[in-house]
Motif scaffolding. Structure first.
Motif, PDB file in Angstrom:
ATOM      1  N   LEU A  75     -27.895  25.532  50.505  1.00  0.00           N
ATOM      2  CA  LEU A  75     -26.782  24.679  50.903  1.00  0.00           C
ATOM      3  C   LEU A  75     -26.540  24.695  52.407  1.00  0.00           C
ATOM      4  CD1 LEU A  75     -24.173  25.206  48.041  1.00  0.00           C
ATOM      5  CD2 LEU A  75     -25.789  23.336  48.362  1.00  0.00           C
ATOM      6  N   TYR A 114     -31.855  22.240  42.196  1.00  0.00           N
ATOM      7  CA  TYR A 114     -32.598  23.023  43.182  1.00  0.00           C
ATOM      8  C   TYR A 114     -34.106  22.937  42.927  1.00  0.00           C
ATOM      9  CZ  TYR A 114     -34.445  27.154  45.578  1.00  0.00           C
ATOM     10  OH  TYR A 114     -35.199  27.996  46.364  1.00  0.00           O
ATOM     11  N   ILE A 129     -19.816  27.519  55.458  1.00  0.00           N
ATOM     12  CA  ILE A 129     -21.073  26.784  55.569  1.00  0.00           C
ATOM     13  C   ILE A 129     -21.342  26.374  57.016  1.00  0.00           C
ATOM     14  CG2 ILE A 129     -22.426  24.816  54.760  1.00  0.00           C
ATOM     15  CD1 ILE A 129     -21.853  26.743  52.559  1.00  0.00           C
ATOM     16  N   MET A 183     -23.496  19.455  45.607  1.00  0.00           N
ATOM     17  CA  MET A 183     -22.049  19.354  45.803  1.00  0.00           C
ATOM     18  C   MET A 183     -21.485  18.067  45.200  1.00  0.00           C
ATOM     19  SD  MET A 183     -21.198  22.174  47.415  1.00  0.00           S
ATOM     20  CE  MET A 183     -19.969  22.192  48.708  1.00  0.00           C
ATOM     21  N   GLU A 212     -15.442  24.965  53.610  1.00  0.00           N
ATOM     22  CA  GLU A 212     -16.771  24.518  54.023  1.00  0.00           C
ATOM     23  C   GLU A 212     -17.029  24.855  55.488  1.00  0.00           C
ATOM     24  OE1 GLU A 212     -19.572  20.502  54.061  1.00  0.00           O
ATOM     25  OE2 GLU A 212     -17.401  20.322  53.886  1.00  0.00           O
ATOM     26  N   ALA A 247     -19.818  26.115  47.114  1.00  0.00           N
ATOM     27  CA  ALA A 247     -19.815  26.400  48.540  1.00  0.00           C
ATOM     28  C   ALA A 247     -20.022  27.879  48.811  1.00  0.00           C
ATOM     29  CB  ALA A 247     -18.505  25.930  49.162  1.00  0.00           C
ATOM     30  N   ILE A 254     -31.162  19.306  46.730  1.00  0.00           N
ATOM     31  CA  ILE A 254     -30.062  20.164  47.149  1.00  0.00           C
ATOM     32  C   ILE A 254     -28.888  19.354  47.700  1.00  0.00           C
ATOM     33  CG2 ILE A 254     -31.441  22.225  47.501  1.00  0.00           C
ATOM     34  CD1 ILE A 254     -31.627  21.524  50.456  1.00  0.00           C
TER      35      ILE A 254
END
Length: 344
Positions: free
Chosen positions: A321, A264, A294, A273, A290, A13, A269
Motif C-alpha cells: 500500500l 494483491y 502511509i 482501498m 492515511e 491502511a 493493489i
C-alpha cells in the motif's frame, strides 16, 4: 448497500504495520490453545459476488482503481543511468503461503541481489522489536491514568468485551493498554496466529532470514520506534473508533483479508482501498490516518531508499500500500531520477 464492514478501511491502511502487530500479539497475549490450532481462515473473496450482484458499482470500482497511478503491479524494476538495476516488491506482512511464495521474477531478483532493503531490519531480532515497543511506556500503555473502560461507552465496552471473550481476554484486563494494540489482536485471523505460532514467517521476515542466510546485507528504511511514533500520533479518538470497529467486524475480518489477498495476488493493489470502501468500509476521518501511516512514511521510505538503491542490484521490499498513488513510493522515486517500470 448493507455495510459488511465497519471501519475496515482503517485496518487496510494499518496493514503495513501488521508485521509489528503479529509480533506484539505474540509477545503480549497467550491465546487459547484451540485458537492456535486453526490453520484455515475459511474465508471467501467477496468481490466476485459483488461483481455479479452490483455490476455498475463494480465497474465504478474498476474505474477508480484504474485512475490510481502504479496500482496494477506488485513488482517493479528500478533503474538509473550508471547504476546496476535494482528491484522493488510490494509486500503483505502475513504468513499466507500464497503471498510468501512471491512471483517467479521476484524470486529470481531476490536470489541475485547483493543487498536487501526492508521497512525495518530490526524484525530479524524479536528482542529488538520488543525493546522498541517498550522503550517508551507511552507506545503501548496509557501513562496518565487513562483507561479503556473510561474511554468506551457502556455499549461499546460490551461490544469489545464480547469480541475479546473467545480469546480469553477482557477490556478490564487490558485497561491501560493502547487501543491500537487491542484492536490488532481482534484484527488478526486465528489461522494467521496459528501459522506464526508454528514457525511460519511473514513475507518480510522470510526475506530477511533468507537474505541473512545467503550472506546478503539486510538494511531498513525505518526504525520500529519511528513506526510506533507514527501510530501514536494518530488521534486517540480515531484509535477508539477503530477498536470498536474491529470488535464489530471481528467475524468479517477473514473475508476482508482474503479479499485483499486476492487483489494483491492479481497485482491490483490500487483496488484494495476502494474495494473495501465499496464493500461498506467506514471512511470518515481516515485522511489524517492515511497521512500519518502511509503518506508521511512513503516520503521516508523514498528518501532513505533512494540512497540505498543508488548502490545498484538492491532488492527493496515494503508494504504494497506504500507503492501506488501520486504520493506513493514509486512516484517519489521517479522524482528522484529513477526509472521505475512494472515487471509481470
Amino acid at each position: 448497500m448493507p455495510r459488511k464492514f465497519d471501519r475496515l478501511l482503517t485496518l487496510a491502511a494499518a496493514f503495513p504495520l501488521v508485521l509489528l502487530l503479529l509480533l506484539v500479539s505474540t509477545l503480549l497475549f497467550a491465546l487459547p490453545a484451540h485458537a492456535q490450532e486453526v490453520t484455515s481462515c475459511q474465508a471467501r473473496n467477496l468481490l466476485p459476488e459483488e461483481k455479479a450482484n452490483n455490476p455498475r458499482g463494480y465497474a465504478e470500482l474498476e474505474a477508480i482503481a484504474k485512475a490510481i497511478p502504479n496500482g496494477d503491479h506488485i513488482f517493479w524494476k528500478v533503474e538509473k543511468p550508471g547504476h546496476e538495476p535494482s528491484w522493488l516488491l510490494g509486500t503483505m506482512h502475513i504468513t499466507d503461503p500464497r503471498v510468501t511464495a512471491m512471483p517467479p521474477a521476484a524470486r529470481d531478483a531476490f536470489a541475485d541481489a547483493d543487498s536487501v532493503v526492508l521497512e525495518s531490519d530490526e524484525i530479524l531480532d524479536p528482542k529488538e522489536a520488543a525493546i522498541a515497543l517498550f522503550s517508551k511506556a507511552e507506545y503501548s500503555t496509557f501513562v496518565d491514568g487513562t483507561t479503556l473502560t473510561a474511554l468506551l461507552s457502556p455499549e461499546d465496552l460490551a461490544t469489545v468485551n464480547a469480541a475479546l471473550k473467545p480469546k480469553g481476554l477482557s477490556v478490564e484486563g487490558l485497561n491501560r493498554m493502547k487501543p491500537w494494540l487491542v484492536a490488532s489482536v481482534l484484527s488478526l485471523p486465528s489461522c494467521e496466529v496459528s501459522r506464526k505460532n508454528k514457525g511460519a514467517l511473514f513475507l518480510d521476515m522470510k526475506l530477511a532470514v533468507q537474505a541473512r542466510k545467503a550472506g546478503k546485507e539486510v538494511l531498513g528504511v525505518e526504525t520500529l520506534a519511528e513506526q510506533f511514533d507514527a501510530m501514536n500520533k494518530v488521534p486517540l479518538e480515531r484509535h477508539i473508533k477503530s477498536l470498536v470497529g474491529a470488535a464489530k467486524s471481528v467475524d468479517k475480518i477473514n473475508d476482508a483479508i482474503e479479499t485483499m489477498i486476492n487483489l494483491y495476488l492479481e497485482g491490483q493493489i490500487g483496488m484494495i482501498m476502494p474495494a473495501l470502501g465499496m464493500l461498506g468500509a467506514e471512511v470518515e476521518g481516515s485522511s489524517e490516518f492515511e497521512k500519518l501511516m502511509i503518506l508521511d512514511r512513503n516520503r521516508i521510505m523514498a528518501d532513505r531508499g533512494a540512497v540505498l538503491l543508488d548502490r545498484g542490484n538492491v532488492f527493496m521490499a515494503v508494504g504494497a500500500l506504500h507503492l501506488p498513488g501520486e504520493g506513493g513510493v514509486i512516484e517519489l522515486l521517479r522524482k528522484k531520477g529513477f526509472t521505475v517500470t512494472p515487471v509481470s
